[in-house]
Structure formats: structure tokens, C-alpha cells
Write an enzyme that holds these catalytic residues in place. Structure first.
Site, PDB file in Angstrom:
ATOM      1  N   CYS A  53      -7.717  28.067 -27.392  1.00  0.00           N
ATOM      2  CA  CYS A  53      -6.964  27.904 -26.151  1.00  0.00           C
ATOM      3  C   CYS A  53      -7.901  27.405 -25.050  1.00  0.00           C
ATOM      4  CB  CYS A  53      -6.309  29.218 -25.732  1.00  0.00           C
ATOM      5  SG  CYS A  53      -7.489  30.527 -25.372  1.00  0.00           S
ATOM      6  N   CYS A  56     -10.899  29.505 -24.150  1.00  0.00           N
ATOM      7  CA  CYS A  56     -12.084  29.312 -24.986  1.00  0.00           C
ATOM      8  C   CYS A  56     -12.933  28.162 -24.458  1.00  0.00           C
ATOM      9  CB  CYS A  56     -11.676  29.029 -26.432  1.00  0.00           C
ATOM     10  SG  CYS A  56     -10.738  30.349 -27.222  1.00  0.00           S
ATOM     11  N   CYS A 138      11.913   3.749 -49.409  1.00  0.00           N
ATOM     12  CA  CYS A 138      11.028   2.861 -48.630  1.00  0.00           C
ATOM     13  C   CYS A 138       9.958   3.678 -47.925  1.00  0.00           C
ATOM     14  CB  CYS A 138      11.835   2.070 -47.611  1.00  0.00           C
ATOM     15  SG  CYS A 138      13.105   1.005 -48.307  1.00  0.00           S
ATOM     16  N   ASP A 649       5.104  39.606 -26.004  1.00  0.00           N
ATOM     17  CA  ASP A 649       4.049  40.147 -25.154  1.00  0.00           C
ATOM     18  C   ASP A 649       4.738  40.746 -23.925  1.00  0.00           C
ATOM     19  OD1 ASP A 649       1.385  40.524 -24.061  1.00  0.00           O
ATOM     20  OD2 ASP A 649       1.931  38.907 -22.685  1.00  0.00           O
ATOM     21  N   ASP A 864       2.534  34.055 -23.247  1.00  0.00           N
ATOM     22  CA  ASP A 864       2.315  33.128 -22.142  1.00  0.00           C
ATOM     23  C   ASP A 864       1.416  31.961 -22.520  1.00  0.00           C
ATOM     24  OD1 ASP A 864      -0.193  34.215 -22.240  1.00  0.00           O
ATOM     25  OD2 ASP A 864      -0.007  35.356 -20.391  1.00  0.00           O
TER      26      ASP A 864
END
Length: 988
Positions: A53, A56, A138, A649, A864
Site C-alpha cells: 500500500c 509502505c 479468433c 473494519d 479503508d
């Protein structure tokens, strides 16, 4: 004029004509950092593993910038790469690598290419339009061709959008090589765009002659930073490869405009606009072919049905002209034009399919129409030689091609409607921007209009009322209300003032705004949304593997059935198994059997199977985007419709994420005002949301009646104590010193670890807070617990109804939180969740997700998108609440743009509706072929006398795929459930 190509070598500045640019000094500075001859600075790139994220990447950047000697450091989350410029006299390569590893990530220094500062070769992701695909066979053929190319890592082709996405190594294969490989296999191809940051396509105005073209090429050759270019005078397109550290797209435009004294004007070509123009071109081409075939087929129909009732016309048709009748000559001529002129595309497509070792719908059409045409010609010649005239079936061949083209035209129109979502999003992008040039003192000295695609980070832009905001940015002057419904789905305008962020493409309603551009191009929210919707429409749901497998064996199976049908009827007729009365006038058993086999060939339709899933997924992603739900692809939809558990969360997801202090109690002789001043002084240096809530509460307590002291700066300078030795203790609180005495602000764990005694009275008060869904913040001063603050984060108003709605849908809601158990239970009880997991650290949320997956259940995680990213990635279905951030796009499968829990229900409900439609499409497509092929083979003819002429079979085939696409388009009528009716949802 043939396109001119220049491969240019960079030379010294003295050998080049200087191009005016406001960014020259910055470009020179960056270039010096990258120079081979500069011994003071070095630049390296490091591949970083383990980032999930933005948090990080931010932590890695902070760690790198903290190293003495590092000049600049930037971390690209999506590329898993860090770019570092540093002084080698102060820091070594290994020191930088160790710093990243000490932060908890894996790091590998990338090898440098021929020169310092040059970025090593990496894979690129390019998009290509692919024309000529007619069915899933195809698609499989093109994907196989692309995947076999050297340097190609991944290739995905979408039939519904006629797009291919290819990940390739540019050091091994170029985009032109990929285009050539597709064209060599018989399909049409052209490059659309890639994720390269050093290539751009312009449209050029003002080049009217060969001399003009040579002048333009001379300017480009002398321009600093241009590496390579190609100009096509016919199309007016200019492809430029440039050095982004020396030249920007805008400085190139300004340079050409200035040097030519305004004669040459360059505009950036949007790849999406070029794609739309190709769609329009394909639609008009097929329509033109259909009309041509229809105009030539009408006389054939007239000759067969109407002329026999008009003696004069009929006598003309029966007039012998050479070996044949006049009617036969006319039929032969008209059908030959249709067969080999208009129908040439079917032979080309069938040929390339067979050349690539596959079979598709075009093979069936070519076989069916050719069999009918060849037999008719044979019957004429045989009659001329023997005098035995058999019936001809020229009309069958013409009608087949006409109906197939009609079906293809309707199919293209219908498929075009499925991609309306991208077209609408592209239309939201602003065309122009007003650039403000400031002097050294920040005063505006010039305003000019530029292409919005030429906006650069740091530009100051003026946004007039009623216009679109040209880029993501921050308001620096003015205030206005902005319509952000294109992103959030909410129609209520949002007030934008100084230091408030704005989103490119949203509409400024009232006042004038000045904004500082922060994100441009592919980094903007609108571009990320377009990219996400486009990626979703390119992706394949697992259920589509079934259609791909069926398509791979469909055509050979149908041809085998056609041969079996012919042999069955021919042999049966030869041994007298059916009466000769069944034969057509002057017909033979051979002709009778041939017509049944042709009907089998032309009535079979693999297109319906190939379109069943992608068209439904395309419509669903568009509908989702219109409702504020961005979907990553068909695989996400397929998993979402089977979700058994939804894990929420708590903070910022079930709650509003806006904490506020509800109560403050002092347990010593200290005055409340002094207590709040101590707490506020300690929390003033913290960035935690709870700290901000405490500071706001204390400021309000002190200055409620004093408007002159309401600003933060005045408050800090006038009433907060001086703090020393401040430190934040993650997961526990903060500590600092005031007047030499230690102050602690945090939870129970912090107090226990610090040896602070918690009295029974304090404990009972904290428990009471937690039982009412509040968090207790304990405060100690000079090692004595002096008071407690109660903080509450209000629930979202729709939370309890959404939880009940999910339960009605047969989905079990679960809540996870890092908060204490009492608060967690109180919140869960208020919203109606039975299963609660509390005191969970961020990394532990992913483990909880996996624990629910052990029995094979499909689990969705709603968070979030920041600290919940590991859990979002671990879940079968990740749903990120809030605007489209990098984290949400990277880790989640769904992005809920409106920050509203109702969209969790919408995502699951839409997924179920979509796959109900997909199943219905498959039932129809399979049922059509299962029923139609036996009927065309004549199974019902002996008992009921039902026989399908080949031209009728062609009409059925053409309409079958159109019916599937139209079935998918019915999803456009989808309406998300309302809160007033959501509780009436029943388990499907």
C-alpha cells in the site's frame, strides 16, 4: 509522403538550438544528476518487494530520505521500484539497500545499463486494437500467437472490445513487431498506447506540403531531448520519443510553435479518441457492406418471388442467351459479386484462421456459402452439357451473406453500447486548461489556454465557473462549489476552499478557482477510473474458460455433423429409405442431402457462446461505474456473487472515522481547564486522529467565547505549554515532558507498562465508556493518573440497515478492529453483528480472513484501503471504501467511490444479477445450438415435415448472437437497491 524517421543522438547544448521552457533550470539540474561525467552524485534504482500500500512506499521514502547523503528518493508502488539520487562520498549502495531491508522489505539493486542514470529495460504494457475477430476461436488464436512471440510475458484479448493487452520486453520485441505478428496471422492491428512515459503522439496542423514536412523534421532534429520521431503527412500524426528529463510534451509543443512563428500547431492525440474513431469506422464499413449485399439480393428475391407473376418479366428471365437462361446469367453475376466481392472478408478471415491452425465462425460461413454457390454453378454447367437441369441455390448464398452481415452490424452496434462506460468517462476529461504564469513574487503575469493533456505538476491553473477542473490539485485561491458526481455518485455539490483538494474532470459551478496541479495523466483519479473500468472489461471471468473450450472444438464438431448429415440423407435416399416425393423439383438425393448439410453449417453459432460472458461483464462494469462501484473484472464479479462472509473494519468503515471527545473527567484536585491544557499540549505534536480530536475539544473549551483566539496558531502561541522529549508510542499513546515532569496520554497498556496505578474508580469509569462504544484515553502527570477522556467515533447512519440487508441476502457480516473488546462489542451490538474480532493488529486481519476461507467459503473484506490492504489482498473479494487511491486500486477488487456502505450491497447484488444474466445467456446460446442444429439436419422432417432452407438457417444464426448481446444490454436497466427496500431482499 512516406513517413520520415530520424534516429537522433544527443549532442552538446552548443550544437543545438535552445528551446524556450520554464522548466529548463530544473531539467538541467536533473540532467546533471544523471550525467556520466558527474562524480559527485550517483543514481541507482532498487527493486523493492513486499509493498502492499501507499503507507509502505511512504515509510520506505522516509527511511531513505533520513540517510545522510541521499539527495532525492522516490518509491513507485505499482512498479515495485525505488529511485535514489545520492552522494557516493557520504553513502554507499549497500547502505541504501540495508535501509530498505531494515524497514522490513526486500531490496535488490538493479543493474545499470550502458550509462549511469539510465533506466534499465523493463516490461511495458501496451494496448492494441485487433480487427477481424468474429468469435471466441479468433480470440484464442490471437492470444496464442501473441504468447508465442519472444519477449511477450502476457497477452489478453477481448472479443467484445476488439482490444488486446500485451506485456512485453521492449529490449526483445517492439510494438511494431507485435502489430506485424498480428497482421501476418491475418488480423488487422494497430497500436493504441502503453505505459511508457517517454513517447507521445501529436496531431499536426499547418503542414501542407513536402517542404513544410521537411521544415518540421528539421526543427525536431535540432530540438534538445528528442531521441526519435516519425511524421506521417497523410494522417497528420507525429510520434515522438523523447528524454523526459530534458524535454516535456508542453515544451516540445511550445518550441515548435515558437520556431515556426505559429505556423505549426501540435495537439496531443488522446488514445481513447483514436479508439472511438476506429469503432465508428468498423461500424460504417460493415453497414456499407450490408447495404451493398442487400441491394444486390433484392433483385434475386424479386426474380424468384415476384417475376413469375408478371408475364413480361418472367418471359425475359426465360429467354435463352447462349447455353443458359437470362435469369441464370443474372443470378450468377449478382451472386458472384456478393460471394467474392462483399463476402471476401469471410474468405480472408477463414483463411487466416486455418493458417493459424484454428477454426471460427468465418469458416462455417465460407463453407456454407461456397457449397451453395459451387453446387449452383455445377448444376448450370451440368445442365448445359447434359440437358438435365437441376434447381440452383444462388439465392441461398446471397441471403446467407446478407443475413450474416446484418447480424454482424447489429452485433457491432450492440457491443458498442456495452463500452459506453469508457466513452462517457473519456468525455468527462477536460479538453483545455488556463495556465497562469507567475513572476518571482507569485504575481500573475500571463494567462494562456493550453491542451489539458499538457498540464504539468506544479502548474497554477485558473478554473472558470461552469468549466471542468483540468487536473487533480489543491485550491490555492478562491472558493466555489464543485459537482463531483462523476467520481462519488453524489449529486450534492461540495464546497472547495483554499488548501482543499479537487479532482480533474469535476465541474466548477460558481466561483473562480486557482489550483496547483498535483497529479496529471495516468496518475489522476479520472484516469485511474478509466484504467480500472478498461482493465475490468479486458479481464475474463473463470466461467468464460468453458466458452473458450467449447469454441475450440465447436467448428470441427459442426463440420463433422454436417458431413454426417449429408451422408445419412444421401445413403438413406440411395437405398430408398424415404419417398422420392420429398425431393425438390428436378432435384436429386445428392442435392436434397446437400441442402440439409449446408443448413447445419450455417445455423450453428459459436459467437453466441463467445459473447455470453464478456458482454455481460462489460455492461456490469459500466453500470457499476455509473453507480459509484468500480469493478476490477469478471473474476471479481464471479467471486462476489458467491460471497458467504463480509468482514468489516470498524474505524472509518462502519464508523465515520471522525472521532470526537464526548466527556472529560478529572480524578484529582486539578482544574478541568488545566487538565485539558496539559493533555492538549501533549497531543499537539501528534498526527493521530484521536490527538486532533482531543486538541479540538480543549481549544473549544478555552476559546468558545473568544473569537480572537480561535485560530490554531494563536492558540498554540497563547495557551499551550512547552513540551520536550515528545515521542509517539504506536498502539498505546504518547509521552513527553512538561516542566520536567513526565506526562502520558494513552490506553491501559501504556499506563500498566509505565507503572501507573489505575484505581477502581478510574477502571469503572473506563469500562462504562467502553460499554457505550466509546474509547477511554487515560492521562497521567508526574506518574499520577489525573483524568480520563471519552472519545466516540459515530457509526455511519446506514450501517445497521446494511448489516441487516446482508443478512437477508444470506451473507454473514463479521467485524474486526484493533480497538478493545468492550468497545468492539458495543459497536457490533449497535449495528447487529454477532461475530466480532477485537484487539487485532493490521497484519492479523489478513489471518482472520484466511481463517474464514479454510472451509472453502468466499470471503469479502471491506476496509479503508490503507492499513487494511493486507486483508483486502488476502480476501477473495476486496472492497475499498473511499475515493480511488493507489491502495484501493492495487489491493481491492471493488472500489466503492461514494464512501457509503450501501455500495457493499450494490456490489454483491449487481454481481448476482450479472451472473444470473450470464447463466441465462449460456442457456440460450447452448439451447439454441442444441435445438437448431438437429432441426437444420432434418430430424423433424420425416414426422412433421419441418425443413429449414439454408437462407432461413442463416437468418437464425445471425440473430442468435445479437440476441445474446441484447440480453446482456438489459443489465443497463439495473437499479441499485434502496435503503427503504433493501430489507426486502431475499436469498437468491
Amino acid at each position: 509522403m512516406a513517413p520520415g524517421v530520424r534516429n537522433l543522438q544527443l549532442t552538446t547544448q552548443s550544437a543545438r538550438r535552445k528551446v524556450a521552457s520554464t522548466d529548463d533550470m530544473e531539467n538541467v539540474r536533473v540532467r546533471l544528476l544523471d550525467s556520466d561525467d558527474d562524480d559527485e552524485m550517483r543514481r541507482i534504482q532498487i527493486r523493492v518487494s513486499g509493498m502492499t500500500c501507499t503507507a509502505c512506499s511512504n515509510s520506505i521514502e522516509s527511511a531513505l530520505k533520513a540517510i545522510d547523503g541521499v539527495v532525492t528518493a522516490s518509491v513507485a508502488l505499482l512498479q515495485n521500484k525505488a529511485d535514489v539520487v545520492f552522494n557516493p562520498a557520504l553513502v554507499k549502495d549497500e547502505d541504501i539497500k540495508n535501509a530498505i531491508e531494515d524497514a522490513g522489505f526486500e531490496a535488490d539493486i538493479l543493474p545499470e545499463s550502458s550509462g549511469q542514470g539510465k533506466i534499465p529495460h523493463e516490461t511495458l504494457v501496451g494496448q492494441f486494437t485487433i480487427g477481424g475477430m468474429t468469435c471466441a476461436a479468433c480470440v484464442n488464436s490471437v492470444e496464442g500467437i501473441l504468447r508465442d512471440l519472444p519477449g511477450v510475458k502476457r497477452a489478453v484479448v477481448a472479443l467484445a472490445t476488439s482490444l488486446g493487452e500485451v506485456e512485453y520486453d521492449p529490449s526483445v520485441i517492439s510494438k511494431d513487431d507485435i502489430v506485424n505478428a498480428i497482421e501476418d496471422s491475418g488480423f488487422e492491428a494497430s497500436f493504441v498506447q502503453s505505459n511508457e512515459q517517454d513517447k507521445i503522439i501529436y496531431g499536426v496542423v499547418g503542414v501542407y506540403s513536402v517542404t513544410d514536412a521537411q521544415v518540421l523534421e528539421g526543427m525536431l532534429s535540432n530540438m534538445k531531448g528528442v531521441r526519435q520521431f516519425r511524421f506521417d503527412q497523410i494522417s497528420g500524426e507525429l510520434d515522438v520519443l523523447f528524454d523526459p528529463q530534458v524535454l516535456s510534451p508542453r515544451s516540445l509543443v511550445d518550441g515548435i510553435h515558437g520556431e515556426s512563428n505559429g505556423k505549426f500547431k501540435l495537439r496531443v492525440r488522446s488514445p481513447y479518441t483514436r479508439m472511438v474513431s476506429k469503432d465508428v469506422e468498423e461500424t460504417s464499413t460493415i453497414f456499407r457492406l450490408f447495404i451493398s449485399s442487400l441491394c444486390l439480393s433484392v433483385p434475386l428475391f424479386f426474380m424468384k418471388v415476384v417475376c413469375p407473376h408478371i408475364p413480361f418479366m418472367y418471359s425475359l428471365l426465360l429467354w435463352r442467351c447462349g447455353p443458359f437462361l437470362m435469369g441464370d446469367w443474372v443470378k450468377w453475376a449478382l451472386v458472384s459479386v456478393i460471394q467474392f466481392g462483399i463476402g471476401k472478408r469471410f474468405y480472408i478471415a477463414a483463411g487466416r484462421a486455418l493458417r493459424n491452425g484454428s477454426t471460427n465462425m468465418d469458416v462455417l460461413i465460407a463453407v456454407g456459402t461456397t457449397a451453395s454457390y459451387v453446387y449452383s454453378v455445377y448444376a448450370l454447367l451440368y445442365g448445359a452439357l447434359t440437358g438435365f437441369w437441376s434447381p440452383t441455390y444462388f439465392e441461398t448464398s446471397a441471403m446467407l451473406i446478407t443475413f450474416v452481415l446484418l447480424g454482424k452490424y447489429l452485433e457491432v452496434l450492440a457491443k458498442g453500447k456495452t463500452s459506453d462506460a469508457i466513452k462517457k468517462l473519456v468525455e468527462l476529461a477536460p479538453a483545455t486548461a488556463i495556465l497562469i504564469t507567475n513572476d518571482k513574487d507569485g504575481k500573475s503575469i500571463e494567462e494562456r489556454e493550453i491542451d489539458s493533456l499538457l498540464v504539468q505538476p506544479g502548474d497554477t491553473l485558473k478554473v472558470l465557473p461552469g468549466t471542468k477542473i483540468p487536473a487533480d490539485g489543491i485550491v490555492t485561491w478562491g472558493s466555489s462549489y464543485v459537482n463531483e458526481s462523476m467520481v462519488t455518485g453524489e449529486s450534492v455539490p461540495v464546497l472547495k476552499e483554499v488548501n482543499v483538494s479537487v479532482i480533474g474532470g469535476t465541474i466548477n459551478l460558481h466561483g473562480v478557482l486557482h489550483i496547483n496541479a498535483t497529479k496529471i495523466g495516468s496518475d489522476t483519479v479520472l484516469s485511474q477510473i478509466i484504467s480500472l473500468v478498461e482493465t475490468a472489461q479486458m479481464s475474463k471471468a473463470p466461467i468464460q474458460k468453458f466458452a473458450d473450450y467449447v469454441a475450440s472444438i465447436f467448428v470441427p464438431t459442426v463440420i463433422s455433423l454436417a458431413l454426417l448429415t449429408f451422408l445419412s440423407w444421401y445413403i438413406a435416399g440411395s437405398i430408398g429409405a424415404y419417398p422420392d416425393e420429398w425431393l425438390p423439383e428436378n432435384g436429386t438425393h445428392f442435392v436434397f442431402a446437400l441442402m440439409f448439410s449446408i443448413s447445419v453449417v450455417v445455423i450453428a453459432c459459436p459467437c453466441a457462446l463467445g459473447l455470453a460472458t464478456p458482454t455481460a461483464v462489460m455492461v456490469a462494469t459500466g453500470v457499476g461505474a455509473n453507480n459509484g462501484v468500480l469493478i476490477k473484472g469478471g473474476d471479481a464479479l464471479e467471486r462476489a456473487q458467491m460471497v458467504k462472509y463480509v468482514i468489516f473494519d470498524k474505524t472509518g468503515t462502519l464508523t465515520q472515522g471522525k472521532a470526537s471527545v464526548t466527556t472529560a473527567k478529572v480524578f484529582t484536585e486539578m482544574q478541568r481547564g488545566e487538565f485539558l491544557t496539559l493533555v492538549a499540549s501533549a497531543e499537539a505534536s501528534s498526527e493521530h486522529p484521536l490527538a486532533k480530536a482531543v486538541l479540538a475539544y480543549a481549544r473549544h473549551f478555552h476559546f468558545f467565547d473568544d473569537s480572537s483566539a480561535t485560530t490554531e496558531n494563536d492558540a498554540k502561541s497563547g495557551w499551550l505549554f512547552d513540551v520536550s522529549d515528545f515521542s509517539a508510542l504506536p498502539g498505546r499513546g504518547v509521552q513527553c515532558s512538561i516542566d520536567g515532569r513526565r506526562i502520558l496520554v494513552g490506553n491501559r497498556n501504556l499506563m500498566v507498562e509505565s507503572g501507573i496505578d489505575i484505581s477502581t474508580e478510574v477502571e469503572n469509569f473506563v469500562v462504562e465508556l467502553e460499554q457505550t462504544a466509546q474509547t477511554g484515553i487515560l492521562v497521567s502527570y508526574d506518574d499520577i493518573l489525573i483524568g480520563v477522556l471519552g472519545v466516540a467515533d459515530p457509526l455511519k447512519r446506514e450501517a445497521s440497515v446494511v448489516i441487516e440487508g446482508l443478512q437477508k441476502m444470506g451473507v454473514t457480516p463479521v467485524m474486526v478492529t484493533g480497538d478493545n473488546w468492550r468497545t468492539a462489542r458495543a459497536v457490533a451490538k449497535e449495528v447487529g453483528i454477532q461475530d466480532v474480532r477485537a484487539e487485532v493488529m493490521p497484519a492479523g486481519k489478513a489471518e482472520i480472513v484466511r481463517s474464514f476461507q479454510k472451509d472453502g467459503s468466499i470471503v469479502a473484506m471491506v476496509g479503508d484501503g490503507i492499513n487494511d490492504s493486507p486483508a483486502l489482498a488476502a480476501a477473495d473479494v476486496g472492497m475499498a471504501i473511499g475515493a480511488g487511491t493507489d491502495v484501493a486500486i492495487e489491493a481491492a477488487n471493488f472500489v466503492l467511490m461514494r464512501n457509503n456502505l450501501e455500495d457493499v450491497i450494490t456490489a454483491i447484488h449487481l454481481s448476482r444479477k450479472t451472473f444470473s444474466r450470464i447463466r441465462l445467456n449460456y442457456i440460450f446460446a447452448m439451447g439454441y445450438n442444441v435445438v437448431a442444429i438437429p432441426v437444420a439436419a432434418g430430424v423433424l422432417y420425416p414426422s412433421l415435415g419441418i425443413k429449414l432452407p439454408p437462407w432461413v438457417s442463416g437468418a437464425c444464426m445471425a440473430l442468435s448472437s445479437v440476441s445474446v448481446v441484447c440480453s446482456s444490454l438489459l443489465l443497463k436497466r439495473y437499479r441499485r437497491p434502496r435503503l427503504t427496500t433493501v430489507l426486502e431482499i431475499i436469498v437468491e
